[in-house]
Scaffold this motif. Structure first.
Motif, short mmCIF file in Angstrom:
data_model
loop_
_atom_site.label_atom_id
_atom_site.label_comp_id
_atom_site.label_asym_id
_atom_site.label_seq_id
_atom_site.Cartn_x
_atom_site.Cartn_y
_atom_site.Cartn_z
N PHE A 14 43.08 35.60 41.59
CA PHE A 14 44.69 35.43 41.83
C PHE A 14 44.88 35.91 43.40
O PHE A 14 44.44 36.70 43.89
CB PHE A 14 45.17 36.86 41.07
CG PHE A 14 46.58 36.93 41.19
CD1 PHE A 14 47.53 36.74 39.97
CD2 PHE A 14 47.16 37.73 42.27
CE1 PHE A 14 48.82 36.84 40.11
CE2 PHE A 14 48.63 38.10 41.99
CZ PHE A 14 49.28 37.63 41.03
N CYS A 15 45.24 34.77 44.19
CA CYS A 15 45.21 35.02 45.76
C CYS A 15 46.57 35.00 46.19
O CYS A 15 47.13 33.98 46.46
CB CYS A 15 44.70 33.60 46.21
SG CYS A 15 42.99 33.22 45.52
N LEU A 16 47.00 36.20 46.37
CA LEU A 16 48.25 36.62 46.74
C LEU A 16 48.22 37.21 48.12
O LEU A 16 48.98 36.95 49.17
CB LEU A 16 48.96 37.58 45.72
CG LEU A 16 50.51 37.86 46.13
CD1 LEU A 16 51.37 36.45 45.99
CD2 LEU A 16 51.04 38.88 45.03
N THR A 17 47.50 38.40 47.97
CA THR A 17 47.50 39.28 49.36
C THR A 17 46.74 38.76 50.49
O THR A 17 45.88 37.89 50.47
CB THR A 17 46.72 40.52 48.89
OG1 THR A 17 47.22 41.29 47.68
CG2 THR A 17 46.45 41.56 50.00
N GLY A 22 50.51 42.77 52.26
CA GLY A 22 49.96 43.71 50.89
C GLY A 22 51.19 43.94 50.02
O GLY A 22 51.53 43.18 48.85
N SER A 23 52.08 45.22 50.18
CA SER A 23 52.93 45.60 49.38
C SER A 23 54.03 44.69 49.38
O SER A 23 54.86 44.56 48.64
CB SER A 23 53.44 46.97 49.61
OG SER A 23 52.26 47.98 49.53
N TRP A 47 41.01 40.31 50.08
CA TRP A 47 40.57 41.22 48.92
C TRP A 47 41.02 40.48 47.64
O TRP A 47 41.60 41.05 46.89
CB TRP A 47 41.42 42.34 49.16
CG TRP A 47 41.27 43.34 50.21
CD1 TRP A 47 40.00 43.06 50.97
CD2 TRP A 47 41.94 44.22 50.98
NE1 TRP A 47 39.93 43.98 52.11
CE2 TRP A 47 41.00 44.73 52.00
CE3 TRP A 47 43.14 44.84 50.78
CZ2 TRP A 47 41.58 45.61 53.00
CZ3 TRP A 47 43.69 45.67 51.31
CH2 TRP A 47 43.14 45.98 52.71
N ILE A 48 40.34 39.46 47.34
CA ILE A 48 40.45 38.54 46.26
C ILE A 48 39.52 39.04 45.07
O ILE A 48 38.33 38.51 45.49
CB ILE A 48 40.76 37.18 46.42
CG1 ILE A 48 41.93 36.82 47.53
CG2 ILE A 48 41.01 36.37 45.23
CD1 ILE A 48 43.21 37.51 47.24
N THR A 49 39.87 39.38 43.89
CA THR A 49 38.86 39.83 43.00
C THR A 49 38.26 38.66 42.59
O THR A 49 38.86 37.51 42.03
CB THR A 49 39.52 40.76 41.97
OG1 THR A 49 40.20 41.70 42.47
CG2 THR A 49 38.59 41.13 40.85
N LYS A 93 32.90 48.36 49.03
CA LYS A 93 33.93 49.06 48.57
C LYS A 93 33.37 50.67 48.18
O LYS A 93 32.25 50.78 47.87
CB LYS A 93 34.46 48.57 47.42
CG LYS A 93 35.00 47.15 47.71
CD LYS A 93 35.57 46.57 46.53
CE LYS A 93 34.95 46.66 45.33
NZ LYS A 93 34.75 45.49 44.58
N THR A 101 34.83 41.43 45.69
CA THR A 101 36.09 41.38 46.34
C THR A 101 36.01 40.63 47.58
O THR A 101 35.25 40.98 48.26
CB THR A 101 36.78 42.72 46.76
OG1 THR A 101 36.91 43.43 45.41
CG2 THR A 101 38.10 42.62 47.15
N ILE A 250 40.75 53.27 42.80
CA ILE A 250 41.76 51.98 43.33
C ILE A 250 42.91 51.86 42.37
O ILE A 250 43.81 51.11 42.63
CB ILE A 250 40.52 50.86 43.01
CG1 ILE A 250 41.32 49.54 43.55
CG2 ILE A 250 40.00 50.46 41.50
CD1 ILE A 250 41.64 49.39 44.90
N LEU A 253 46.21 51.94 43.73
CA LEU A 253 46.19 50.95 44.84
C LEU A 253 46.49 49.63 44.52
O LEU A 253 47.64 48.89 44.93
CB LEU A 253 45.13 50.97 45.75
CG LEU A 253 44.77 52.48 46.24
CD1 LEU A 253 43.59 52.59 46.91
CD2 LEU A 253 45.86 52.95 47.34
N THR A 257 50.93 49.61 44.52
CA THR A 257 50.32 50.91 44.77
C THR A 257 51.52 51.72 43.88
O THR A 257 52.47 51.36 43.44
CB THR A 257 50.68 51.22 46.17
OG1 THR A 257 52.18 51.45 46.62
CG2 THR A 257 49.81 50.46 47.04
N GLU A 259 53.48 53.94 45.04
CA GLU A 259 54.87 54.01 45.74
C GLU A 259 55.53 52.58 45.53
O GLU A 259 56.73 52.63 45.11
CB GLU A 259 54.75 53.90 47.45
CG GLU A 259 54.24 55.19 47.72
CD GLU A 259 52.72 55.50 47.47
OE1 GLU A 259 51.84 54.54 47.48
OE2 GLU A 259 52.30 56.46 47.13
#
Ligand SMILES: Cc1cc2nc3c(=O)[nH]c(=O)nc-3n(C[C@H](O)[C@H](O)[C@H](O)COP(=O)(O)OP(=O)(O)OC[C@H]3O[C@@H](n4cnc5c(N)ncnc54)[C@H](O)[C@@H]3O)c2cc1C
Length: 276
Positions: A14-17, A22-23, A47-49, A93, A101, A250, A253, A257, A259
């Motif tokens: 899933f390549c978004l960040t 980020g947020s 940071w793609i898993t 990490k 990642t 994690i 996050l 996150t 927040e």
């Protein structure tokens, strides 16, 4: 989907960040520009898993830079190994070291028109709705780690003797066990409720964020408490608490996150009041 389900593709990513998004993923810089009948992508996702194992990437890119924020982003399905894709080395990490990642770099990656997933410029909506479902998953992951930590620590308190008693006899520790068990049970119920709403096709954005927020925060607390119950043994790598405490960190996050979950929950609640 058949190649993912058969294991032909070891995973998908899933390549978004991005480094600067980020947020606030709608501020992404990765671009997809028309190239003949297809598209040409340039940019870097961070940071793609599982990127180094993925057979396929779901990639978000800006297709209309003039559109209002979030309205000019589209989603693409891109096979690993396509020309111009470079996957960086696995990040070092704090925890979850069993999962890779990586950075994924797109340098003039050409894909056919059929690589567009969903409608043009509708990609941000797809990302947000997928993240809501993923939050039930990450909340469940957190709950599992929290339960494992407390299970180990609670058993330990019945075996460890100090002052001539199993430490489980001390009321101070009993209250810690009771509080964490209650919180984890509440987390389980929130997660089940969000999952139930999703399964029934009902709205679940608010519930998924509540469940993820609560489960991940309480699971972190549970690991911290569990480590405390083991005393110095909890700090030693020989015992599982050291790893569980790093792994759980994690969960407050990623997939948004804590927040960001609060932002989503408040937005969903206020939407109802503002409409009324
Ligand atoms: C191990 C790992 C795996 C990941 N896997 C993936 C993946 O597979 N695919 C993918 O696309 N991404 C992935 N991510 C990225 C992850 O989703 C982001 O790290 C996360 O969304 C937070 O973004 P950020 O790290 O840039 O933090 P930032 O957005 O820079 O936030 C920094 C701090 O500011 C706070 N903050 C930001 N905005 C606000 C606001 N408006 N109000 C209040 N507080 C705010 C945040 O809560 C946080 O505390 C992964 C990250 C990690 C660490």
């Amino acid at each position: 989907m058949p190649r993912l389900c058969s294991g032909d593709y070891l995973s998908g990513s899933f390549c978004l960040t991005e480094a600067g998004a980020g947020s606030d993923p709608a501020s992404m810089r990765t671009r997809a520009e028309r190239s003949g009948d297809g598209w040409c992508l340039n940019g870097t996702k961070q940071w793609i898993t599982s990127a180094e194992f993925a057979g396929i990437y779901v990639v978000w890119a800006v297709t209309d830079p003039e559109a209002p924020k979030g309205k000019g982003i589209s989603c693409f399905l891109i096979e690993a190994g396509s020309d111009g894709i470079q996957v960086g080395p696995a990040e070092q990490k704090m925890g979850q070291r069993g999962s890779a990642t990586n950075e994924v770099h797109f340098d003039n990656v050409r894909v056919p028109g059929s690589a567009l997933l969903g409608r043009l410029n509708d990609g941000y909506r797809i990302a947000v709705s997928e993240l809501a479902g993923g939050r039930i998953g990450i909340g469940s992951l957190a709950l599992g780690i929290g339960l494992a930590a407390m299970d180990y620590a609670t058993r330990y308190t019945t075996e460890r003797q100090q002052f001539g008693h199993p430490i489980a006899d001390f009321q101070g520790l009993q209250w810690m066990i009771a509080d964490r068990a209650t919180e984890l049970e509440a987390a389980r119920l929130l997660l089940m409720s969000a999952a139930d709403r999703k399964e029934k096709g009902q709205s679940f954005t608010r519930e998924a964020s509540m469940a993820k927020l609560f489960a991940s925060e309480k699971a972190n607390q549970a690991c911290y408490t569990a480590l405390q119950l083991l005393g110095g043994y909890g700090y030693m790598q020989e015992y599982p608490l050291e790893r569980l405490t790093r792994d759980v960190r994690i969960t407050t996050l990623y997939e948004g996150t804590s927040e960001v979950q609060r932002i989503v929950i408040a937005r969903e609640i206020l939407k109802e009041y503002r409409q009324a």
